[in-house]
Design a protein around this motif. Structure first.
Motif, PDB file in Angstrom:
ATOM      1  N   ASP A   1      45.742  -4.975  68.268  1.00  0.00           N
ATOM      2  CA  ASP A   1      45.553  -3.824  69.138  1.00  0.00           C
ATOM      3  C   ASP A   1      45.065  -2.665  68.285  1.00  0.00           C
ATOM      4  N   GLU A   2      43.883  -2.112  68.632  1.00  0.00           N
ATOM      5  CA  GLU A   2      43.263  -1.094  67.784  1.00  0.00           C
ATOM      6  C   GLU A   2      44.159   0.122  67.613  1.00  0.00           C
ATOM      7  N   ILE A   3      44.766   0.588  68.685  1.00  0.00           N
ATOM      8  CA  ILE A   3      45.631   1.771  68.599  1.00  0.00           C
ATOM      9  C   ILE A   3      46.853   1.466  67.747  1.00  0.00           C
ATOM     10  N   GLU A   4      47.454   0.295  67.943  1.00  0.00           N
ATOM     11  CA  GLU A   4      48.641  -0.063  67.164  1.00  0.00           C
ATOM     12  C   GLU A   4      48.291  -0.254  65.699  1.00  0.00           C
ATOM     13  N   LEU A   5      47.088  -0.757  65.428  1.00  0.00           N
ATOM     14  CA  LEU A   5      46.663  -0.953  64.046  1.00  0.00           C
ATOM     15  C   LEU A   5      46.492   0.385  63.333  1.00  0.00           C
ATOM     16  N   VAL A   6      45.857   1.349  64.001  1.00  0.00           N
ATOM     17  CA  VAL A   6      45.693   2.674  63.398  1.00  0.00           C
ATOM     18  C   VAL A   6      47.056   3.320  63.177  1.00  0.00           C
TER      19      VAL A   6
ATOM     20  N   ALA B   1      43.508 -10.975  78.716  1.00  0.00           N
ATOM     21  CA  ALA B   1      42.196 -10.692  78.126  1.00  0.00           C
ATOM     22  C   ALA B   1      41.727 -11.813  77.213  1.00  0.00           C
ATOM     23  N   GLY B   2      42.664 -12.570  76.641  1.00  0.00           N
ATOM     24  CA  GLY B   2      42.305 -13.650  75.737  1.00  0.00           C
ATOM     25  C   GLY B   2      41.768 -13.146  74.405  1.00  0.00           C
ATOM     26  N   TYR B   3      41.385 -14.087  73.536  1.00  0.00           N
ATOM     27  CA  TYR B   3      40.814 -13.772  72.220  1.00  0.00           C
ATOM     28  C   TYR B   3      39.441 -14.424  72.104  1.00  0.00           C
TER      29      TYR B   3
ATOM     30  N   HIS C   1      51.938  -7.941  48.434  1.00  0.00           N
ATOM     31  CA  HIS C   1      50.982  -9.040  48.588  1.00  0.00           C
ATOM     32  C   HIS C   1      49.627  -8.513  49.048  1.00  0.00           C
ATOM     33  N   PRO C   2      48.899  -7.822  48.192  1.00  0.00           N
ATOM     34  CA  PRO C   2      47.577  -7.347  48.610  1.00  0.00           C
ATOM     35  C   PRO C   2      46.657  -8.501  48.987  1.00  0.00           C
ATOM     36  N   GLU C   3      46.886  -9.680  48.431  1.00  0.00           N
ATOM     37  CA  GLU C   3      46.040 -10.828  48.762  1.00  0.00           C
ATOM     38  C   GLU C   3      46.285 -11.292  50.193  1.00  0.00           C
ATOM     39  N   LEU C   4      47.505 -11.074  50.697  1.00  0.00           N
ATOM     40  CA  LEU C   4      47.802 -11.407  52.090  1.00  0.00           C
ATOM     41  C   LEU C   4      47.308 -10.310  53.028  1.00  0.00           C
ATOM     42  N   ALA C   5      47.480  -9.057  52.619  1.00  0.00           N
ATOM     43  CA  ALA C   5      46.998  -7.948  53.445  1.00  0.00           C
ATOM     44  C   ALA C   5      45.507  -8.076  53.709  1.00  0.00           C
ATOM     45  N   ALA C   6      44.776  -8.631  52.729  1.00  0.00           N
ATOM     46  CA  ALA C   6      43.324  -8.790  52.880  1.00  0.00           C
ATOM     47  C   ALA C   6      42.969  -9.839  53.933  1.00  0.00           C
ATOM     48  N   LEU C   7      43.949 -10.646  54.367  1.00  0.00           N
ATOM     49  CA  LEU C   7      43.687 -11.692  55.348  1.00  0.00           C
ATOM     50  C   LEU C   7      43.814 -11.200  56.792  1.00  0.00           C
ATOM     51  N   ARG C   8      44.251  -9.959  56.980  1.00  0.00           N
ATOM     52  CA  ARG C   8      44.466  -9.460  58.339  1.00  0.00           C
ATOM     53  C   ARG C   8      43.162  -9.531  59.150  1.00  0.00           C
ATOM     54  N   ASP C   9      43.290 -10.025  60.378  1.00  0.00           N
ATOM     55  CA  ASP C   9      42.151 -10.089  61.287  1.00  0.00           C
ATOM     56  C   ASP C   9      42.279  -8.946  62.279  1.00  0.00           C
ATOM     57  N   ASP C  10      41.543  -7.868  62.040  1.00  0.00           N
ATOM     58  CA  ASP C  10      41.643  -6.695  62.898  1.00  0.00           C
ATOM     59  C   ASP C  10      41.106  -6.958  64.296  1.00  0.00           C
TER      60      ASP C  10
ATOM     61  N   MET D   1      52.595  -9.707  60.287  1.00  0.00           N
ATOM     62  CA  MET D   1      51.176 -10.007  60.418  1.00  0.00           C
ATOM     63  C   MET D   1      50.992 -11.513  60.595  1.00  0.00           C
ATOM     64  N   ARG D   2      50.303 -11.871  61.680  1.00  0.00           N
ATOM     65  CA  ARG D   2      50.033 -13.284  61.928  1.00  0.00           C
ATOM     66  C   ARG D   2      48.786 -13.733  61.173  1.00  0.00           C
ATOM     67  N   LEU D   3      48.786 -14.988  60.789  1.00  0.00           N
ATOM     68  CA  LEU D   3      47.644 -15.570  60.090  1.00  0.00           C
ATOM     69  C   LEU D   3      47.001 -16.639  60.955  1.00  0.00           C
ATOM     70  N   HIS D   4      45.738 -16.879  60.701  1.00  0.00           N
ATOM     71  CA  HIS D   4      45.050 -17.978  61.376  1.00  0.00           C
ATOM     72  C   HIS D   4      45.527 -19.308  60.797  1.00  0.00           C
TER      73      HIS D   4
END
Length: 392
Positions: A238-243, A89-91, A225-234, A1-4
Motif C-alpha cells: 500500500d503506497e500510503i502505508e509504505l510512505v 483489486a488483486g495483484y 539486514h540491508p540485503e533483505l530490505a533490498a528485496l521489498r516489492d513496493d 515484510m513479505r517475500l516472493h
C-alpha cells in the motif's frame, strides 16, 4: 515484510534446504530460455505474487516444453490475479518462476512461526500438505501438529517423534530432523516471523524438497539486514502505508471516520478496541515509533487531515523518555499549518511533557478538546463523528 516465492527459495537454499531448479522470467522469451536451461521434464510456470491461492486462480501452469512455458508466461504476465489473500483489486503479475515440476510420493505441510503467547518459535506440521490444507483443517479431515522449538538436549528426539506422527518412515527421520534444524537456523538468523513450506515434497529417494515457500521477515529487524530490505516489492505494498513506514509510523488504513493517533502499538490497539467498544469506526491504526520526529508525526496527521472520511481525530498519547508529548503536539500543529486543514481533535495526554504539549497546542492555535482519561476521550470523539456524519 513479505517475500516472493523465488526470493524465499533462494534464501532457504542458502541454508541447505532443497528447492526445485528454477529461474525467474520477466518476459515470455525469458521463460523459454529458463525452460531450455532447466532441460527436459515437466515444468511449472508460477505467477510471482505475494499471496496464497495461486493454484485455484489458475496462476500456476504445468507445461511440458519450452514453447509451452513461454506461452504460459505470456498468458500470466501483466494479468491481475485475485485470490482470497489479495483483496478484490488483486495483484498484477510482473514476473513468473519457471522451475522443475516434481511428482512427489507424499506432500507435507510445514511452517515455523512465532507463538506470541508463549514467546517462542513454534513448528506447525501436517501429514497432508497442498492447496486444500486450510479447508481440510477447517473441516477436520486434516490435523496439524504443534511443537515449540525450544533448544534443548531432547529437541531432536521431539522432532523425530513428530515425524513419526506425520507417518514418516524410520529411514526418513534423520533427514526430517536436519531439515527442521536448517529451518530454525534460517528463521532466527533472518529474523523471520513466518516460514511456510507447502507443499513439502518427499521424493522417491526420500529427499525433502520445498515445492513452494513463503517467508515473512520482521520489518523492525531490517536495519540488521540491508540485503533483505533490498528485496521489498513496493508494487505489492500500500503506497500510503509504505510512505508512512519510511516516516517511522506504523500505519494501516481502515474504513471508518475517526482518525487514531497513539505512541506505542499496545496503546494504539487498546485505543482501537475502545473506539469499537463505544460503537465508533476507526479510520486507521497509527503507532508513532519512538524514533519519529515532529515532522514525521506531522506527516501522519496530514494523512488523517487529507482523508475526507475522517470526521474526528483522537490522539491518545503517553509520553516517555524517547517520545515526549510535545513532539506529537508539534506534529499536529505543523500538519495543520502545512495542509491548511483542521478537524475536531480530541486529545488525552499523560506522561513526559504533557503540560508543555498543551502549551504547544495553544501556540499553534490548535483548538483541541482535552480529556482527562482514555474512555472520556474515546466517547467524545465518537460523539463528534456521529454528530458530523449524521449517524445515530
Amino acid at each position: 515484510m513479505r517475500l516472493h516465492e523465488f526470493q524465499s527459495k533462494a534464501l532457504l537454499a542458502g541454508y541447505g534446504i532443497t528447492v526445485p531448479e528454477g529461474h525467474v522470467a520477466l518476459t515470455a522469451q525469458d521463460a523459454r530460455r529458463a525452460a531450455d536451461e532447466i532441460g527436459g521434464g515437466p515444468l511449472a510456470v508460477k505467477a510471482q505474487i505475494q499471496a496464497g491461492g495461486r493454484g485455484r486462480a489458475n496462476a500456476v501452469r504445468l507445461v511440458a516444453t519450452a514453447a509451452e512455458a513461454a506461452q504460459a508466461a505470456e498468458d500470466l504476465l501483466g494479468q491481475r490475479i485475485t485470490t482470497e489473500q489479495t483483496g478484490p483489486a488483486g495483484y498484477a503479475v510482473r514476473r513468473v518462476l519457471v522451475e522443475t515440476a516434481l511428482r512427489p510420493l507424499r506432500s507435507l505441510y510445514l511452517s515455523l512461526f512465532i507463538d506470541a503467547r508463549a514467546a517462542q518459535i513454534t513448528l506447525l506440521a501436517g501429514a497432508d500438505g497442498g492447496v486444500e490444507i486450510e479447508d481440510k483443517v477447517r473441516e477436520g479431515s486434516a490435523r496439524l501438529e504443534r511443537l515449540p522449538l525450544v533448544p534443548s538436549s531432547s529437541l531432536q528426539d521431539e522432532v523425530a517423534e513428530l515425524g513419526g506422527k506425520l507417518g514418516l518412515e524410520q529411514r526418513q527421520l534423520s533427514s526430517f530432523v536436519a531439515l527442521v534444524e536448517q529451518l530454525r537456523k534460517a528463521f532466527t538468523e533472518l529474523d523471520a516471523v513466518l516460514i511456510e513450506l507447502n507443499p513439502l515434497a518427499i521424493t522417491e529417494d526420500d529427499a525433502f524438497v520445498a515445492l513452494d515457500a513463503k517467508m515473512t521477515v520482521d520489518d523492525n529487524a531490517l536495519f540488521r539486514h540491508p540485503e533483505l530490505a533490498a528485496l521489498r516489492d513496493d508494487h505489492e505494498s500500500d503506497e500510503i502505508e509504505l510512505v508512512a513506514q519510511n516516516r517511522q509510523l506504523n500505519y494501516v488504513r481502515m474504513d471508518g471516520d475517526i482518525g487514531l493517533v497513539a505512541n506505542g502499538a499496545g496503546l494504539g490497539l487498546a485505543t482501537l478496541d475502545m473506539v469499537r467498544a463505544a460503537n465508533g469506526r476507526p479510520a486507521n491504526f497509527m503507532d508513532i515509533r519512538t524514533t519519529a520526529t515532529s515532522l514525521d508525526v506531522a506527516h501522519g496527521f496530514a494523512l488523517l487531515l487529507d482523508n475526507p472520511a475522517v470526521r474526528a481525530i483522537l490522539v491518545n498519547v503517553h509520553g516517555g523518555g524517547m517520545q515526549p508529548c510535545d513532539t506529537i503536539a508539534d506534529g499536529l500543529g505543523v500538519a495543520m499549518r502545512r495542509t491548511g486543514r483542521s478537524c475536531p481533535t480530541v486529545v488525552r495526554l499523560a506522561g513526559n511533557n504533557a503540560e508543555y504539549a498543551r502549551f504547544r497546542f495553544a501556540n499553534f492555535g490548535c483548538d483541541v478538546i482535552d480529556c482527562p482519561d482514555m474512555w472520556s476521550a474515546v466517547t467524545r470523539a465518537v460523539a463528534i463523528a456521529e454528530e458530523r456524519g449524521g449517524r445515530s
